[in-house]
Design a protein around this motif. Structure first.
Motif, PDB file in Angstrom:
ATOM      1  N   LEU A  25      21.467  33.736 -13.898  1.00  0.00           N
ATOM      2  CA  LEU A  25      20.984  32.671 -13.552  1.00  0.00           C
ATOM      3  C   LEU A  25      21.830  31.443 -13.779  1.00  0.00           C
ATOM      4  O   LEU A  25      21.988  30.426 -12.901  1.00  0.00           O
ATOM      5  CB  LEU A  25      19.603  32.441 -14.371  1.00  0.00           C
ATOM      6  CG  LEU A  25      19.022  30.961 -14.099  1.00  0.00           C
ATOM      7  CD1 LEU A  25      18.621  30.911 -12.656  1.00  0.00           C
ATOM      8  CD2 LEU A  25      17.582  31.131 -14.830  1.00  0.00           C
ATOM      9  N   GLY A  26      22.697  31.785 -14.846  1.00  0.00           N
ATOM     10  CA  GLY A  26      23.512  30.621 -15.380  1.00  0.00           C
ATOM     11  C   GLY A  26      24.560  30.437 -14.306  1.00  0.00           C
ATOM     12  O   GLY A  26      24.907  29.155 -13.845  1.00  0.00           O
ATOM     13  N   TRP A  27      25.219  31.332 -13.612  1.00  0.00           N
ATOM     14  CA  TRP A  27      26.211  31.227 -12.472  1.00  0.00           C
ATOM     15  C   TRP A  27      25.476  30.427 -11.226  1.00  0.00           C
ATOM     16  O   TRP A  27      26.051  29.662 -10.582  1.00  0.00           O
ATOM     17  CB  TRP A  27      26.649  32.629 -12.146  1.00  0.00           C
ATOM     18  CG  TRP A  27      27.903  33.145 -12.889  1.00  0.00           C
ATOM     19  CD1 TRP A  27      27.617  34.181 -13.940  1.00  0.00           C
ATOM     20  CD2 TRP A  27      29.226  32.810 -12.594  1.00  0.00           C
ATOM     21  NE1 TRP A  27      28.779  34.417 -14.259  1.00  0.00           N
ATOM     22  CE2 TRP A  27      29.879  33.646 -13.639  1.00  0.00           C
ATOM     23  CE3 TRP A  27      29.743  31.834 -12.093  1.00  0.00           C
ATOM     24  CZ2 TRP A  27      31.180  33.659 -13.669  1.00  0.00           C
ATOM     25  CZ3 TRP A  27      31.150  31.812 -12.062  1.00  0.00           C
ATOM     26  CH2 TRP A  27      31.831  32.722 -13.027  1.00  0.00           C
TER      27      TRP A  27
ATOM     28  N   HIS B 185      26.813  23.370 -19.962  1.00  0.00           N
ATOM     29  CA  HIS B 185      27.115  24.745 -19.313  1.00  0.00           C
ATOM     30  C   HIS B 185      25.775  25.544 -18.619  1.00  0.00           C
ATOM     31  O   HIS B 185      24.593  25.065 -18.986  1.00  0.00           O
ATOM     32  CB  HIS B 185      27.569  25.885 -20.364  1.00  0.00           C
ATOM     33  CG  HIS B 185      26.875  26.244 -21.583  1.00  0.00           C
ATOM     34  ND1 HIS B 185      25.874  27.056 -21.490  1.00  0.00           N
ATOM     35  CD2 HIS B 185      26.798  25.525 -22.835  1.00  0.00           C
ATOM     36  CE1 HIS B 185      25.333  26.939 -22.519  1.00  0.00           C
ATOM     37  NE2 HIS B 185      25.838  26.291 -23.498  1.00  0.00           N
ATOM     38  N   GLY B 186      25.950  26.404 -17.772  1.00  0.00           N
ATOM     39  CA  GLY B 186      24.456  27.228 -17.198  1.00  0.00           C
ATOM     40  C   GLY B 186      24.174  28.078 -18.282  1.00  0.00           C
ATOM     41  O   GLY B 186      24.638  28.146 -19.522  1.00  0.00           O
ATOM     42  N   GLN B 187      23.039  28.756 -18.077  1.00  0.00           N
ATOM     43  CA  GLN B 187      22.156  29.573 -19.116  1.00  0.00           C
ATOM     44  C   GLN B 187      23.222  30.581 -19.537  1.00  0.00           C
ATOM     45  O   GLN B 187      23.877  31.385 -18.477  1.00  0.00           O
ATOM     46  CB  GLN B 187      21.082  30.126 -18.573  1.00  0.00           C
ATOM     47  CG  GLN B 187      20.342  30.974 -19.225  1.00  0.00           C
ATOM     48  CD  GLN B 187      19.195  31.967 -18.635  1.00  0.00           C
ATOM     49  OE1 GLN B 187      19.558  32.585 -17.741  1.00  0.00           O
ATOM     50  NE2 GLN B 187      18.149  31.655 -18.916  1.00  0.00           N
ATOM     51  N   ALA B 188      23.225  30.790 -20.641  1.00  0.00           N
ATOM     52  CA  ALA B 188      24.085  31.808 -21.583  1.00  0.00           C
ATOM     53  C   ALA B 188      23.233  33.043 -21.768  1.00  0.00           C
ATOM     54  O   ALA B 188      22.232  33.098 -21.258  1.00  0.00           O
ATOM     55  CB  ALA B 188      24.809  31.271 -22.742  1.00  0.00           C
TER      56      ALA B 188
ATOM     57  N   ARG C 112      26.544  27.087  -9.447  1.00  0.00           N
ATOM     58  CA  ARG C 112      26.844  26.839  -7.872  1.00  0.00           C
ATOM     59  C   ARG C 112      25.883  26.032  -7.126  1.00  0.00           C
ATOM     60  O   ARG C 112      26.353  25.121  -6.391  1.00  0.00           O
ATOM     61  CB  ARG C 112      26.867  28.325  -7.409  1.00  0.00           C
ATOM     62  CG  ARG C 112      27.711  29.303  -7.709  1.00  0.00           C
ATOM     63  CD  ARG C 112      27.517  30.722  -7.090  1.00  0.00           C
ATOM     64  NE  ARG C 112      28.503  31.517  -7.531  1.00  0.00           N
ATOM     65  CZ  ARG C 112      28.208  32.732  -8.352  1.00  0.00           C
ATOM     66  NH1 ARG C 112      26.794  32.773  -8.725  1.00  0.00           N
ATOM     67  NH2 ARG C 112      28.980  33.567  -9.003  1.00  0.00           N
ATOM     68  N   TRP C 113      24.742  26.139  -7.564  1.00  0.00           N
ATOM     69  CA  TRP C 113      23.707  25.105  -7.040  1.00  0.00           C
ATOM     70  C   TRP C 113      23.877  23.486  -7.324  1.00  0.00           C
ATOM     71  O   TRP C 113      23.970  22.675  -6.224  1.00  0.00           O
ATOM     72  CB  TRP C 113      22.175  25.336  -7.719  1.00  0.00           C
ATOM     73  CG  TRP C 113      21.630  26.335  -6.879  1.00  0.00           C
ATOM     74  CD1 TRP C 113      21.826  26.609  -5.624  1.00  0.00           C
ATOM     75  CD2 TRP C 113      20.523  26.863  -7.565  1.00  0.00           C
ATOM     76  NE1 TRP C 113      20.826  27.631  -5.344  1.00  0.00           N
ATOM     77  CE2 TRP C 113      20.125  27.968  -6.301  1.00  0.00           C
ATOM     78  CE3 TRP C 113      19.855  27.165  -8.638  1.00  0.00           C
ATOM     79  CZ2 TRP C 113      19.021  28.857  -6.700  1.00  0.00           C
ATOM     80  CZ3 TRP C 113      18.717  27.973  -8.918  1.00  0.00           C
ATOM     81  CH2 TRP C 113      18.443  29.084  -7.748  1.00  0.00           C
TER      82      TRP C 113
END
Length: 223
Positions: free
Chosen positions: A25-27, A9-12, A31-32
């Motif tokens: 930033l996680g989102w 997962h992205g940054q929580a 997306r990146w």
């Protein structure tokens, strides 16, 4: 050959009231990654994730980057992370002096988690599930993923501990390697498996092609 791409997962939201939600930033990391795959012409026949909020949101972000419908994602709770809060709480009760204080550095937190995981894996403490139960459900979900991968390319969103256990089982590594691997896995990092007649084989581990450049290396995170 059938392929499985397992993404952490992205940054929580470390340090917030709800760790489970992605940070801004996680989102963006998710997306990146989707955009990177889209630019590279990558497509997936199946998309699955755990049912934790950070898994759902990461899968959604990847789908947004790829231009896919987020409703394609199938949820498998067996992909969820172990309950690290309960593992740490149990270890804190066993060894109160080792527990980090309220204003501790992030490195102190991870050092304590590492100690707690070693105690949990050796049976010194209990978590929400036993270490053996954790091993069993990851083994079971690997079987499900390997069977489903016969249809082509599968994207999986999960968590660091669960991914570390997958890698350990595929490689036949010792139990303590889960702790070491878990501490290394980057947010939205990809671990790439092939599914063959003999089971799953690891092709690559923990790479972030969407972040590993001069402009984005500052956005590589581990929480």
């Amino acid at each position: 050959m059938p392929e499985i791409f397992v993404v952490r997962h992205g940054q929580a939201s470390f340090g917030s009231d709800n760790y489970d939600q992605l940070s801004e930033l996680g989102w963006q990391q998710a997306r990146w990654l989707g955009e990177h795959w889209g630019q590279d012409g990558q497509q997936f026949d199946h998309i699955v994730s755990g049912d934790l909020q950070r898994h759902r949101e990461t899968a959604q972000g990847i789908c947004e980057g790829l231009g896919l419908d987020k409703h394609r994602v199938e949820e498998l709770p067996q992909l969820n992370e172990f309950d690290f809060k309960k593992v740490m709480h149990a270890y804190g009760e066993k060894d109160p002096a080792s527990a980090p204080g309220a204003n501790a550095e992030r490195a102190d937190y991870y050092r304590f988690l590492k100690q707690a995981m070693h105690a949990w894996s050796s049976g010194e403490i209990d978590g929400a599930e036993s270490w053996q139960q954790f091993e069993q459900r990851i083994e079971e979900v690997l079987g499900v993923l390997a069977a489903g991968a016969r249809g082509g390319r599968t994207l999986v969103v999960s968590s660091g501990g669960a991914i570390a256990m997958m890698v350990r089982q595929v490689l036949g590594a010792p139990s303590h390697s889960v702790t070491q691997l878990n501490m290394q896995i980057k947010n939205t990092a990809i671990s790439h498996f092939f599914a063959g007649r003999s089971g799953l084989n690891l092709h690559s581990f923990n790479h972030v092609p969407h972040l590993d450049n001069r402009e984005r290396r500052q956005f590589i995170t581990y929480s």
